[in-house]
Design a protein around this motif. Structure first.
Motif: not given
Length: 754
Positions: A30-34, A258-261, A265-266
């Motif tokens: 989830a930290t990759g979403i931003p 969440v994993a997909t997004l 992001g990452w």
């Protein structure tokens, strides 16, 4: 004890530990979403080794690379050439010069006419720059426009009731520059619409299209994904009557989303309108896996206690759910064969989301069901007795279905032969979008928005060489006569017009390099401020660009015209032969290239999934049988599409590979249960009836959930997503029929073989 039983009991025994690990994984992702970013560049659909993309880069390097805007201004009916209307047109042109980063404004009011008077060439504006306009000014302007061959379709509509205006902008490389220019244009149009409510103002352009795609991507992500979640929850509540099951399924879907997004992001994947919809696919697909587990749990409740029912559901579905998600992930991973980077990105992030979602299904669903302590299952709309009745109706007519589906496939093939490609970037926008409506209005009134560009290099090193100009002019004449071509602009036209003004004779090409260079210099001196020829001739004066404006119904026509033009050049003007370039032909050829590549992807999917099915079913025969009801739906879906919608686009070419793994879901569950009964000693008919009773409802409900979820994609403002959604609904619908009608018929036809 089987492997499935051992794994299921281990999951239940260490459920809290697995939940903690899953929660940590999802939190990290989830930290990759931003970090997510959205692309506004339509060239993101081309890989860096794509030949058409390299041609676009070559055009940018040779000529002045600018972003463009095209306005359509429609005065009140019958008033287009009134002095007041022309005054407003002149004022609008002045305002257009204030657009940030504008380099050039081409408007009817800054056009000029060339004429000779004695030994001089007089170049005069069609309309006075300042002062009040009179009826005489308006009449002179109207007559002057009629005398300019290049005016119709570019600066004035054929019926003379609307005007066109183009802007060239040199935007900075930042998104802020694009946003600033777009915001200024929006504000300017708002002011003009308020001041002139009886006028119509439309605008389109490449960078506006990119911004519109970005907005569509954000809208799809923020509106359609939640809507899909609501749709599948509604299906669950109606069909299964379990609030806990619906909430648990939603938690699993959120983990996959969440994993997909997060992985996007990452990984630094820039989202486009094509990839932003990926979480919707993950959400819907994971729902199907949860439904199978939930229905097994509900069946077991009637004979076992709540805890044992959870264990039974996990044991029964562990293998099938794992195989289903793996095959679906493989199908999406094979999108890496695609020519379009966004489709490759979509395949990768969906595959990753499905694998995380698989873990969530096996861990979260059992944990959630512990909160539902009911002793008996709720009555669902599709009962075993109903499925028994359906089984009787199907099995008594199995020979009919065995022959009907091959006939349907033959009919579908004739529909597939009717399919054509349509990949115009402007038709990637849904008809309801403002950008598409403006583009359609401009296409209807002015020259086509699609174009073909040819860059010609002078063999003798000068674009003013008479022989070179004659070759360009011959090609321009041939191209202007082709169907769908509404305008052709080239250096030859400018020089012919200037030479005619100089000599007072019919327009003709100059007879020497020197004469051509002098005429061009004189023409450049006469251009309004901010105008030059860097978009037509390169700085070294060794290359020139010819542009053909097109009004075509589909990209098939663009591609066919480009092929004919290239062949004509090779046969008639080999010294200047070149490839057709530009965004229109790049997209027109992309689907064809992508389709060839996706055939390789489909072959890999078939090989991988057939191997998995053979291992899972422990039978080569049944592994081969399992492929048939999964290939037939795609053929039927595209056949129906050919009879109805006809045209496909870039997204349509990946549907067969993408959905092959999806439709395996119900086939796996059907065959695994059938084979368990056959290996337990049941005859084929009895095994099939039992299979209908046990997994029939799950097959129907999962198919309805998948169809409802993917139907949401048809609401997207991006036509590629709409095609993917609609075709997937067709495929899943036909897969349901194939699993319930055709697969039992195949199994009965082979009932003598174990």
């Amino acid at each position: 004890m089987t492997a499935s039983q051992r794994i299921a009991r281990a999951i239940l025994r260490h459920n809290r530990l697995f939940l903690l690990v899953l929660a940590l994984l999802v939190a990290v992702l989830a930290t990759g979403i931003p970090r997510l970013q959205f692309s506004t560049d339509n060239r993101a659909f081309f890989s860096r080794d794509n030949p058409e993309y390299r041609d676009l880069l070559a055009l940018d390097a040779a000529y002045n690379s600018t972003d463009g805007l095209l306005f359509l201004l429609t005065p009140p009916e019958g008033a287009a050439f009134d002095p007041d209307a022309l005054t407003a047109l002149r004022d609008f042109t002045d305002d257009a010069w204030q657009v940030p980063y504008v380099l050039r404004v081409d408007s009817p009011v800054n056009l000029t006419l060339s004429r000779s008077e004695g030994d001089e060439i007089l170049i005069e504006p069609l309309l006075p720059d300042t002062g009040p306009l009179t009826l005489a000014d308006a009449t002179r302007f109207r007559e002057g426009l009629a005398d300019l061959d290049e005016a119709e379709g570019r600066f004035v509509s054929a019926d003379g009731d609307a005007f066109g205006m183009s802007l060239q902008l040199v935007l900075p490389g930042t998104e802020a520059g694009r946003d600033e220019a777009a915001a200024y244009v929006d504000a300017m149009l708002d002011i003009w619409r308020a001041a002139h409510p009886d006028w119509s103002f439309k605008v389109t352009g490449g960078f506006l299209g990119g911004l519109a795609l970005e907005r569509i991507a954000i809208q799809d992500l923020t509106w359609l994904v939640p809507l899909a979640a609501l749709m599948v929850v509604a299906v669950l509540l109606f069909m299964m009557r379990t609030i806990v099951g619906a909430i648990t399924t939603l938690v699993v879907a959120i983990c996959g989303t969440v994993a997909t997004l997060g992985i996007a992001g990452w990984a630094g994947i820039v989202l486009t309108a094509g990839t932003a919809i990926s979480p919707l696919s993950v959400l819907v697909l994971l729902t199907a896996s949860c439904i199978h587990v939930l229905l097994s749990w509900m069946r077991a409740l009637d004979s076992d206690g709540p805890d044992r029912a959870i264990e039974t559901a996990l044991e029964e579905n562990l293998g099938a759910v794992t195989v289903t998600n793996l095959t679906t992930a493989i199908g999406f991973l094979c999108l890496n064969f695609s020519q379009a980077p966004p489709l490759r990105d979509m395949g990768n992030i969906i595959a990753f989301g499905l694998l995380v979602g698989l873990a969530a299904t096996l861990v979260v669903v059992p944990a959630g069901l512990r909160f539902d302590r009911r002793a008996h299952a709720a009555r669902i709309p599709i009962t075993p007795a109903m499925m028994q009745g359906i089984a009787t109706a199907i099995l008594t007519r199995w020979k009919l279905w065995l022959w009907l589906f091959p006939v349907a496939v033959l009919v579908a093939i004739t529909g597939i032969l009717r399919i054509g490609y349509d990949d115009s970037i402007f038709r990637y926008f849904a008809p309801r979008t403002e950008f598409r409506q403006s583009a359609d209005a401009i296409q209807d009134k002015l020259s086509g928005l699609d174009s073909l560009q040819f860059s010609f290099k002078a063999p003798d090193g000068s674009v003013f060489d008479p022989a070179f100009l004659a070759s360009v002019d011959r090609f321009a004449g041939w191209l202007a006569g082709q169907p769908g071509v509404v305008s052709v602009t080239s250096i030859a036209d400018i020089l012919k017009r200037m030479n005619g003004a100089m000599t007072g004779e019919d327009p003709a090409l100059p007879d020497s390099r020197e004469a051509g260079a002098q005429l061009m210099m004189l023409y450049e001196f006469s251009l309004p401020p901010g105008h030059d020829l860097t978009s037509t001739i390169d700085v070294s004066r060794t290359q020139t660009r010819l542009i053909a404006g097109l009004r075509v119904a589909s990209s098939n026509e663009t591609r066919d015209l480009a092929d004919r033009a290239e062949a004509w050049l090779a046969a008639n003007e080999p010294a200047i032969a070149s490839r057709a370039s530009g965004v229109s032909i790049a997209f027109a050829r992309l689907s064809q290239q992508n389709n060839r590549q996706m055939l390789m992807g489909l072959a890999v999917v078939l090989a991988a999934i057939s191997g998995i099915m053979v291992l899972t079913l422990r039978s080569f025969t049944y592994g081969a049988i399992s492929l048939v009801p999964n290939l037939v739906p795609a053929v039927l879906a595209f056949g129906l599409w050919g009879y109805t919608f006809r045209d496909v686009n870039l997204g349509s070419t990946v549907v067969t590979t993408m959905t092959f793994g999806i439709v395996v879901d119900d086939t796996v569950h059907f065959l695994m249960h059938y084979l368990r009964r056959r290996r337990a000693g049941r005859v084929a008919e009895a095994a099939l009836r039992d299979t209908f009773s046990v997994v029939g409802a799950a097959i129907v409900i999962t198919s309805l959930a998948l169809m409802a979820g993917f139907a949401v994609m048809t609401l997207s403002g991006f036509v590629i997503n709409r095609h993917i959604g609609a075709l997937t609904v067709f495929v899943v619908g036909f897969a349901l029929l194939a699993d319930l009608l055709f697969l039992p018929a195949l199994l009965l036809a082979l009932k003598g073989r174990r």
